[in-house]
Motif scaffolding. Structure first.
Motif, mmCIF file in Angstrom:
data_model
loop_
_atom_site.group_PDB
_atom_site.id
_atom_site.type_symbol
_atom_site.label_atom_id
_atom_site.label_comp_id
_atom_site.label_asym_id
_atom_site.label_seq_id
_atom_site.Cartn_x
_atom_site.Cartn_y
_atom_site.Cartn_z
ATOM 1 N N PRO A 13 0.811 -1.233 0.000
ATOM 2 C CA PRO A 13 0.000 0.000 0.000
ATOM 3 C C PRO A 13 0.834 1.268 0.000
ATOM 4 N N MET A 14 2.113 1.150 0.361
ATOM 5 C CA MET A 14 2.980 2.323 0.364
ATOM 6 C C MET A 14 3.434 2.662 -1.060
ATOM 7 N N VAL A 15 3.720 1.634 -1.857
ATOM 8 C CA VAL A 15 4.232 1.883 -3.211
ATOM 9 C C VAL A 15 3.118 1.888 -4.256
ATOM 10 N N ALA A 16 1.932 1.348 -3.910
ATOM 11 C CA ALA A 16 0.857 1.218 -4.899
ATOM 12 C C ALA A 16 0.457 2.554 -5.535
ATOM 13 N N PRO A 17 0.189 3.617 -4.740
ATOM 14 C CA PRO A 17 -0.171 4.891 -5.383
ATOM 15 C C PRO A 17 0.937 5.434 -6.279
ATOM 16 N N ALA A 18 2.198 5.211 -5.879
ATOM 17 C CA ALA A 18 3.318 5.663 -6.713
ATOM 18 C C ALA A 18 3.332 4.909 -8.039
ATOM 19 N N LEU A 19 3.069 3.604 -7.993
ATOM 20 C CA LEU A 19 2.982 2.820 -9.227
ATOM 21 C C LEU A 19 1.846 3.332 -10.105
ATOM 22 N N GLY A 20 0.695 3.613 -9.452
ATOM 23 C CA GLY A 20 -0.439 4.137 -10.208
ATOM 24 C C GLY A 20 -0.123 5.474 -10.853
ATOM 25 N N SER A 21 0.545 6.351 -10.105
ATOM 26 C CA SER A 21 0.928 7.661 -10.648
ATOM 27 C C SER A 21 1.895 7.512 -11.818
ATOM 28 N N LEU A 22 2.813 6.565 -11.684
ATOM 29 C CA LEU A 22 3.777 6.323 -12.760
ATOM 30 C C LEU A 22 3.070 5.857 -14.030
ATOM 31 N N VAL A 23 2.114 4.948 -13.856
ATOM 32 C CA VAL A 23 1.387 4.415 -15.011
ATOM 33 C C VAL A 23 0.617 5.522 -15.725
ATOM 34 N N ILE A 24 -0.140 6.336 -14.959
ATOM 35 C CA ILE A 24 -0.979 7.355 -15.612
ATOM 36 C C ILE A 24 -0.165 8.561 -16.086
ATOM 37 N N SER A 25 1.112 8.610 -15.710
ATOM 38 C CA SER A 25 1.977 9.659 -16.253
ATOM 39 C C SER A 25 2.314 9.390 -17.717
ATOM 40 N N TYR A 26 2.259 8.126 -18.112
ATOM 41 C CA TYR A 26 2.606 7.746 -19.482
ATOM 42 C C TYR A 26 1.428 7.172 -20.270
ATOM 43 N N PHE B 178 3.396 10.252 -1.907
ATOM 44 C CA PHE B 178 4.220 10.484 -0.719
ATOM 45 C C PHE B 178 3.346 10.820 0.495
ATOM 46 N N LEU B 179 2.307 11.628 0.282
ATOM 47 C CA LEU B 179 1.393 11.943 1.379
ATOM 48 C C LEU B 179 0.646 10.695 1.827
ATOM 49 N N PHE B 180 0.234 9.886 0.870
ATOM 50 C CA PHE B 180 -0.469 8.647 1.190
ATOM 51 C C PHE B 180 0.466 7.645 1.873
ATOM 52 N N GLY B 181 1.669 7.505 1.347
ATOM 53 C CA GLY B 181 2.614 6.535 1.887
ATOM 54 C C GLY B 181 3.082 6.848 3.291
ATOM 55 N N ALA B 182 3.022 8.126 3.690
ATOM 56 C CA ALA B 182 3.428 8.505 5.048
ATOM 57 C C ALA B 182 2.580 7.786 6.088
ATOM 58 N N ASN B 183 1.305 7.563 5.787
ATOM 59 C CA ASN B 183 0.430 6.848 6.721
ATOM 60 C C ASN B 183 0.927 5.422 6.958
ATOM 61 N N VAL B 184 1.382 4.789 5.886
ATOM 62 C CA VAL B 184 1.866 3.411 5.991
ATOM 63 C C VAL B 184 3.167 3.367 6.774
ATOM 64 N N LEU B 185 4.045 4.339 6.553
ATOM 65 C CA LEU B 185 5.309 4.387 7.294
ATOM 66 C C LEU B 185 5.060 4.516 8.793
ATOM 67 N N VAL B 186 4.140 5.395 9.173
ATOM 68 C CA VAL B 186 3.809 5.555 10.592
ATOM 69 C C VAL B 186 3.206 4.269 11.143
ATOM 70 N N MET B 187 2.360 3.616 10.358
ATOM 71 C CA MET B 187 1.753 2.369 10.797
ATOM 72 C C MET B 187 2.813 1.279 11.033
ATOM 73 N N ILE B 188 3.781 1.196 10.118
ATOM 74 C CA ILE B 188 4.861 0.212 10.270
ATOM 75 C C ILE B 188 5.670 0.510 11.532
ATOM 76 N N ALA B 189 5.988 1.792 11.750
ATOM 77 C CA ALA B 189 6.778 2.179 12.931
ATOM 78 C C ALA B 189 6.036 1.830 14.217
ATOM 79 N N LEU B 190 4.735 2.089 14.254
ATOM 80 C CA LEU B 190 3.956 1.804 15.458
ATOM 81 C C LEU B 190 3.713 0.309 15.633
ATOM 82 N N THR B 191 3.694 -0.433 14.542
ATOM 83 C CA THR B 191 3.610 -1.895 14.648
ATOM 84 C C THR B 191 4.827 -2.446 15.367
#
Length: 384
Positions: free
Chosen positions: A146-159, A246-259
């Motif tokens: 879930p951290m990299v998924a939006p970045a992959l989506g953004s990459l795809v729709i950029s091209y 990056f804004l979306f992925g920050a949530n996942v990073l915090v979740m991993i840290a708190l896990t």
């Protein structure tokens, strides 16, 4: 050495399998505004595809759990993945909102059918602390998705256009299918035993049901954010599709840290105490978001949001452990009930959140404040 290799191989296989869900949910988030424009509808109509996914995914898990015991884990997984890939390719060719809804439901049903087998396979092969380590390792790897998924989506729709996101998902799920076809062994034993009694024991246990409902409401709060994240950041605050991941992925990073923090905390504090504290913090963050909705600014909303979503790193582990504690002989059924309840409640609440779309943040953050309140209420209401 062979045993260690098999462990590593199994972790990789099951992590690839379980990553299908977060990729299916999160990869197309950056493309929601583009999909809405293409189909000439409001973005709230596209947001509803997440609720559709969650509801049908819950049904898929229920069916998959039953089929898994009847025809085997491997067969059920492969059937589910093949149907999932077929739905992805159908979504790639979609041209109407009705087709998007239909094939999104098929995709979710198939995904639930396949992915529900992952924990069952681990339980078949490992026990005790070894099983816990395998589960934790798979979860740690899967959290990357879930951290990299939006970045992959953004990459795809950029091209390419938005539908190529689903082509990517189709290629990914097909690749996972082929790898599992050759390397995933059949585990467990096929059975035709009655499971109605096991479901009855789980569903009539008040304290366990309290934990399951509390966990589901907290879980729902996260999915309100996921469903509305494109609107919040890209439509309301006009964040670019490049910055959004990056804004979306920050949530996942915090979740991993708190896990990881939670692993240390349970050595000192009781899981019940940590769970209540986590839900209280989520309620506080939700209340801050609600207050901010009347005069929103991006930095404050972003900070409160990362706390609101990230605290689930503490809530998830303790909630599941406490709910399963009562069912040593019915853990599989209890796990199925947790999954179905989580996704059904999350899907329903997400549908409501999209239905009351007003173009402001007030109804979104009001519902996000309400879900942890309902979670805390569930903990106390159903205590014996």
């Amino acid at each position: 050495m062979q045993k260690a290799y098999n462990h590593i191989l199994l972790v990789v296989l099951l992590a690839a399998l379980t990553s299908v869900t977060p990729l299916a949910i999160d990869t197309y988030l950056p493309s929601m505004p583009e999909i809405a424009r293409f189909l000439h509808v409001g973005i709230e109509k596209i947001e509803m595809t997440i609720s559709i996914f969650l509801l049908f995914f819950a049904v898929g898990q229920l069916i998959g759990g039953i089929l898994s015991d009847r025809i085997g884990r491997r067969s059920t997984t492969l059937i589910g993945l093949s149907l999932f890939a077929a739905a992805d390719f159908a979504l790639f060719l979609t041209t109407t909102l009705e087709e998007l809804y239909l094939f999104r439901g098929m995709q979710a049903l198939a995904g639930g059918l396949a992915i529900v087998n992952a924990p069952a396979i681990v339980r078949d092969l490992f026990h005790g602390k070894e099983a816990a380590k395998i589960f934790s390792t798979i979860a740690s790897i899967t959290m990357i998705a879930p951290m990299v998924a939006p970045a992959l989506g953004s990459l795809v729709i950029s091209y390419f256009s938005w539908n190529y996101v689903f082509l990517f998902l189709g290629i990914y799920s097909t690749s996972v299918f082929l790898v599992l076809f050759f390397y995933l062994p059949e585990t467990g034993s096929k059975t035709r035993s009655q499971i109605a009694e096991a479901y009855k024991r789980v569903l009539t246990h008040k304290e366990a049901l309290g934990y399951i409902l509390a966990l589901s409401f907290s879980f729902s709060g996260m999915f309100i954010f996921i469903e509305k994240s494109s609107f919040i950041y890209m439509e309301y605050f006009h964040v670019s599709k490049q910055l959004f991941p990056f804004l979306f992925g920050a949530n996942v990073l915090v979740m991993i840290a708190l896990t990881r923090l939670n692993i240390k905390m349970v050595q000192t504090y009781e899981p019940k105490t940590i769970l209540s504290a986590g839900m209280t913090i989520q309620l506080a963050a939700g209340t801050v978001l609600l207050l901010l909705s009347f005069s929103p600014n991006l930095p404050a909303v972003f900070f409160a949001m990362t706390i609101y979503v990230g605290i689930l790193g503490i809530i998830f582990g303790n909630g599941i452990a406490l709910a399963l504690e009562f069912f040593k002989n019915d853990s599989g059924v209890a796990n199925s009930v947790i999954g179905v309840t989580e996704f059904t409640i999350a899907g329903t609440i997400g549908f409501i959140a999209s239905s009351i779309h007003t173009g402001t943040l007030i109804p979104i953050f009001a519902m996000m404040a309400a879900t942890p309140l309902l979670a805390l209420f569930s903990l106390r209401l159903l205590r014996p």
